[in-house]
Design an enzyme around this catalytic site. Structure first.
Site, PDB file in Angstrom:
ATOM      1  N   LYS A  21      10.310  63.022  19.218  1.00  0.00           N
ATOM      2  CA  LYS A  21      10.679  61.618  18.990  1.00  0.00           C
ATOM      3  C   LYS A  21       9.615  60.735  19.623  1.00  0.00           C
ATOM      4  O   LYS A  21       9.357  60.843  20.825  1.00  0.00           O
ATOM      5  CB  LYS A  21      12.045  61.300  19.588  1.00  0.00           C
ATOM      6  CG  LYS A  21      12.540  59.902  19.235  1.00  0.00           C
ATOM      7  CD  LYS A  21      13.925  59.640  19.818  1.00  0.00           C
ATOM      8  CE  LYS A  21      14.466  58.321  19.288  1.00  0.00           C
ATOM      9  NZ  LYS A  21      13.592  57.176  19.570  1.00  0.00           N
ATOM     10  N   PHE A  58      -3.738  51.077  55.581  1.00  0.00           N
ATOM     11  CA  PHE A  58      -2.966  52.207  56.074  1.00  0.00           C
ATOM     12  C   PHE A  58      -2.228  51.807  57.336  1.00  0.00           C
ATOM     13  O   PHE A  58      -2.756  51.086  58.190  1.00  0.00           O
ATOM     14  CB  PHE A  58      -3.866  53.410  56.350  1.00  0.00           C
ATOM     15  CG  PHE A  58      -3.967  54.349  55.174  1.00  0.00           C
ATOM     16  CD1 PHE A  58      -2.947  55.252  54.914  1.00  0.00           C
ATOM     17  CD2 PHE A  58      -5.056  54.310  54.323  1.00  0.00           C
ATOM     18  CE1 PHE A  58      -3.018  56.126  53.836  1.00  0.00           C
ATOM     19  CE2 PHE A  58      -5.140  55.162  53.238  1.00  0.00           C
ATOM     20  CZ  PHE A  58      -4.119  56.078  52.988  1.00  0.00           C
ATOM     21  N   GLY A  67      -3.681  61.610  41.246  1.00  0.00           N
ATOM     22  CA  GLY A  67      -5.000  61.066  40.975  1.00  0.00           C
ATOM     23  C   GLY A  67      -5.699  61.923  39.956  1.00  0.00           C
ATOM     24  O   GLY A  67      -5.191  62.156  38.849  1.00  0.00           O
ATOM     25  N   ALA A 101      -0.739  54.270  44.760  1.00  0.00           N
ATOM     26  CA  ALA A 101      -1.055  52.845  44.602  1.00  0.00           C
ATOM     27  C   ALA A 101      -2.254  52.675  43.679  1.00  0.00           C
ATOM     28  O   ALA A 101      -3.313  52.168  44.065  1.00  0.00           O
ATOM     29  CB  ALA A 101      -1.310  52.210  45.961  1.00  0.00           C
TER      30      ALA A 101
END
Length: 830
Positions: free
Chosen positions: A246, A598, A700, A771
């Site tokens: 689908k 950080f 990543g 992020a």
């Protein structure tokens, strides 16, 4: 038409780079004559170019199926630019990358004699005196086609042939100047005369016989109402069903009439111009004179997953390079209505028509296996679901029981009846109030407050501001909480929304906006599934989020609320990897496009649910942070912690790691297959050392191979072991791997990063978000899944569906598989 010999060749010259192609330059005409030539041209689509000398140039038509000697048979002839007279002798190959790239032969040549009519009026009758073709012919311009489309028709005379006679195209495929076929020219055969080939047995052209049993010869119908699938909680069973993926895009009906291509929505709107020329050009190149094809236009992201928000974003940006048209049914072909033909035969004809090349138009394959198995596999790969169809059924318009859709998650269209402004900007929408129709009345079903990109949120605000009304369009009165902040609008827009389930009182839970459905009227929107929850409820959140509509991933429209919903959904799986451990956090208060830093120490104003912890080896250092429950994780969400990086040891035993992580980080030019091979080698070396090896995407470009440890060896021993493993791989295959971080040495190779295995270093947690654009997550997978996915395949949006579809967690035995890293006085050799 005098004077066209100069101006008429400007288009011809502009389209060609004569430094690359051997085609002749356009030049002024010589003394007038009546030459004709037909060139067989194996370009993207094989066709025959008919050229008649007129007013000092070769007037040219591309005849898609070639000339027919059957009297009265109409062959589409598309008028193209004028060619110079010297082109009549051109034979050779036009190089790739050039206009008309492909092999060309002089298939026939001779003279033509005008008999009647006139080129300017669009009716031309003439006699051909060629080496293959003879007799009288007609060229007739079709009305309403802006002059490009003509018909080439053979007259009934002595040169004509009956229907069952050999086809001149297959009987005489060779060049009249060199004896070569177009295939031999393409292969580079020498330019020298060859004996004529014997007559070949004629194969019926597609339009000369019914393309399949039960086909009906008929004029091309007007718009055909599409077949629609009925939603069921599970796919049907039995051998009579076949199952297709689908897709998540726009359902379109492609209509081919010669060189004209139109793309119509499921309600019959003409959206051809919305999608650029890539798909229409590919459809135009199909070897069909007329066809109606059913399919879905999508944008693919990841490993073959279609993405409706990405499709809408591309449309709004005017981008069309990622559009792919998946075709799954053939309704009409070359004068034959196929609706009474069984589906399996229609799909066979469609596959023959489209081929298997992964171009802009692609055949949608089907599976004959168990529907439930196909659905599980689709959901595990984060696809939307499957469509099951009766293999022997005709094509039936409307919603019926011959097509069944089974979804991996709850998703349907809802009517937009109001909005709440964003708390972060007075120019954005924060959430939408949604409803469904039931017997003509609009019932409230809840809000959706995530899934809007910044651009979409702004566009919706502009659009909805102009649709505001004073009274609620909902049939029932909303509660105070439901009505708070809502600005009502005319219930005309339709939004597609994905959600986890219905609550007991019939409201949406964990809803995410996917896009507006402009191809469906609001009046057609009804509830598709019942109020019972389809999935187990995740643990309830208790932490209040400020500015829940703050957008963290702008392109994907994932808000703080959306991230909180994601972590509540995956909490049982992520908890073992992040609770009771020192954490390093990548915080992005303004989302991934803003400031980032950080954070490993406690900070002023952090949530009371985040726990300060002291490193016993560095008691003078500021307290670090840890969490113990879902409330702590929600505190991290409130603090915009978009990546969570835990230590490989716990706060109960800081100095003895229980997790070993090898990070495979590919340099530029490294393929995904090479990364998989590297991970398999790491796995083997860990296995040889007596350790169990698990794998996850990094979110990543690479992979993490992770081994659970019984916490006996200290950090130095673990670091020595992993360094030895990385250096051994680099020494054994220096062209494939490096063990040093230096970027200059990494091009074309994979960094085997062992440095995460030392005290104070961290690695991104399983199920943590990243992020980065795309909102990928670091996903635990089974080893056999690696060649079915890409490095950033799993995201905040599709992970819950994957987890719901898994019959077994690939990391289910992670902790029970822990083994000690056996070390002696010397470094353990991998």
């Amino acid at each position: 038409m005098a004077g066209q010999s100069g101006a008429g060749l400007e288009v011809y010259n502009e389209k060609r780079d004569f430094s690359q192609t051997a085609e002749p330059r356009g030049r002024k005409a010589r003394a007038p004559g009546h030459a004709f030539v037909i060139q067989k041209h194996a370009a993207t689509r094989l066709h025959y170019d008919l050229r008649l000398e007129l007013d000092g140039v070769l007037k040219s038509w591309a005849v898609a199926k070639g000339p027919s000697l059957v009297p009265g048979e109409k062959r589409l002839a598309v008028h193209v630019e004028d060619h110079p007279l010297d082109y009549a002798t051109f034979e050779g190959t036009i190089p790739k990358g050039n206009y008309g790239a492909g092999a060309v032969i002089v298939w026939d040549r001779g003279t033509w004699v005008p008999v009647g009519g006139d080129y300017a009026t669009g009716k031309l009758e003439f006699e051909l005196k060629g080496e293959k073709l003879a007799g009288r012919w007609h060229l007739v311009r079709m009305r309403g086609k802006r002059g490009e489309n003509w018909l080439l028709i053979k007259s009934d005379d002595d040169a004509a042939r009956p229907d069952d006679a050999p086809d001149i195209l297959t009987e005489r495929p060779e060049s009249v100047t060199t004896g070569r076929t177009v295939e031999e020219v393409a292969e580079g055969a020498e330019n020298k005369p060859k004996p004529a080939k014997p007559a070949a047995k004629r194969k019926p052209a597609r339009d000369e016989a019914a393309p399949a049993r039960r086909a009906t010869k008929a004029p091309m119908p007007d718009f055909i109402q599409p077949a629609l699938a009925t939603l069921k909680p599970a796919p049907p069973t039995g051998a009579k069903w076949l199952h297709e993926v689908k897709f998540d895009g726009y359902r379109l009906q492609a209509r081919l009439e010669g060189q004209q291509v139109r793309l119509l929505t499921r309600s019959g709107l003409d959206w051809t111009d919305r999608f650029g020329t890539g798909v229409t050009d590919a459809l135009r190149a199909l070897p069909a004179e007329t066809a109606i094809i059913d399919g879905e236009l999508v944008v693919e992201t990841g490993a073959g997953s279609s993405d409706f928000p990405a499709l809408q974003a591309d449309l709004s940006e005017g981008r069309n390079d990622r559009f792919v048209f998946y075709v799954f049914d053939l309704i009409y072909l070359n004068g034959h209505d196929l609706r009474t033909v069984p589906l399996i035969e229609r799909k066979g004809l469609l596959e023959d028509l489209v081929g298997s090349d992964p171009g802009r138009v692609r055949f949608s394959s089907h599976f004959g296996e168990s529907g439930s198995m196909v659905l599980r596999h689709a959901c595990r790969l984060s696809l939307e679901g499957i469509i099951s169809k009766e293999a022997d059924a005709p094509y039936r318009s409307g919603r019926g029981k011959g097509w069944i859709k089974s979804k991996c998650s709850a998703r349907q269209e809802f009517v937009v009846a109001g909005y709440v402004p964003s708390t972060t900007s007075d120019k954005l929408v924060g959430s939408l109030a949604l409803g469904v129709f039931d017997g003509g009345t609009l019932n409230y079903v809840g809000r959706v407050g995530t899934g809007f990109s910044a651009t979409v949120a702004a566009d919706l605000r502009d659009r909805l501001d102009g649709m505001r009304i004073d009274r609620s369009p909902f049939a029932g009165k909303l509660t105070a909480d439901e009505a708070r902040g809502v600005r009502h609008v005319r219930p005309e827009l339709v939004a597609e929304v994905e959600f986890r389930a219905w609550t007991a009182d019939g409201l949406l839970r964990h809803a995410s906006f996917r896009g507006l459905r402009e191809d469906k009227p609001a009046s057609d929107v009804v509830r598709e599934s019942g109020p019972a929850g389809e999935t187990p409820k995740p643990q309830k959140r208790r932490v209040t989020l400020t500015h829940p509509d703050r957008i963290y991933w702008p392109d994907e429209g994932i808000t703080k609320e959306g991230l909180a919903d994601y972590y509540a959904e995956v909490w049982p799986r992520i908890a073992p990897f992040i609770t009771g451990r020192p954490l390093a956090l990548l915080r992005c208060p303004g989302g991934i496009g803003g400031q980032r830093f950080f954070q490993k120490h406690a900070w002023n104003g952090m949530s009371k649910h985040i726990t300060p912890v002291k490193d016993p080896q560095n008691k003078a250092e500021e307290a670090m942070v840890a969490i113990t429950d879902l409330d702590g994780l929600m505190g991290l969400v409130q603090a915009a912690a978009l990546e969570i990086h835990p230590w490989g040891s716990t706060v109960a035993d800081w100095d003895h790691p229980d997790t070993l992580t090898m990070d495979l980080d590919p340099g530029e030019g490294v393929t995904w297959e090479a990364v998989i091979a590297g991970a398999q080698e790491v796995r083997q070396r860990l296995t040889d050392a007596g350790l169990a090896a698990f794998v996850k995407t990094s979110g990543g470009k690479g992979l993490h191979v992770v081994a659970p440890l019984l916490p006996r060896a200290d950090w130095d021993a673990v670091k020595d072991f992993t360094k030895g493993l990385a250096e051994a791989m680099a020494a054994d295959s220096p062209g494939a791997y490096v063990a040093t971080v230096t970027k200059s040495k990494r091009r074309g190779r994979i960094l085997i990063d062992y440095l995460r295995n030392q005290r104070g270093m961290t690695a991104v947690a399983a199920y943590s978000t990243r992020a980065r654009p795309g909102a990928a997550v670091s996903m635990p997978v089974a080893w056999e899944e690696l060649d079915q996915i890409g490095p950033a395949h799993f995201t905040v949006e599709n992970t819950p569906n994957r987890l719901a579809a898994l019959t077994r967690d690939p990391w289910e035995d992670f902790r029970t598989a822990a083994r000690p890293l056996e070390v002696t006085g010397q470094r353990r050799k991998p």
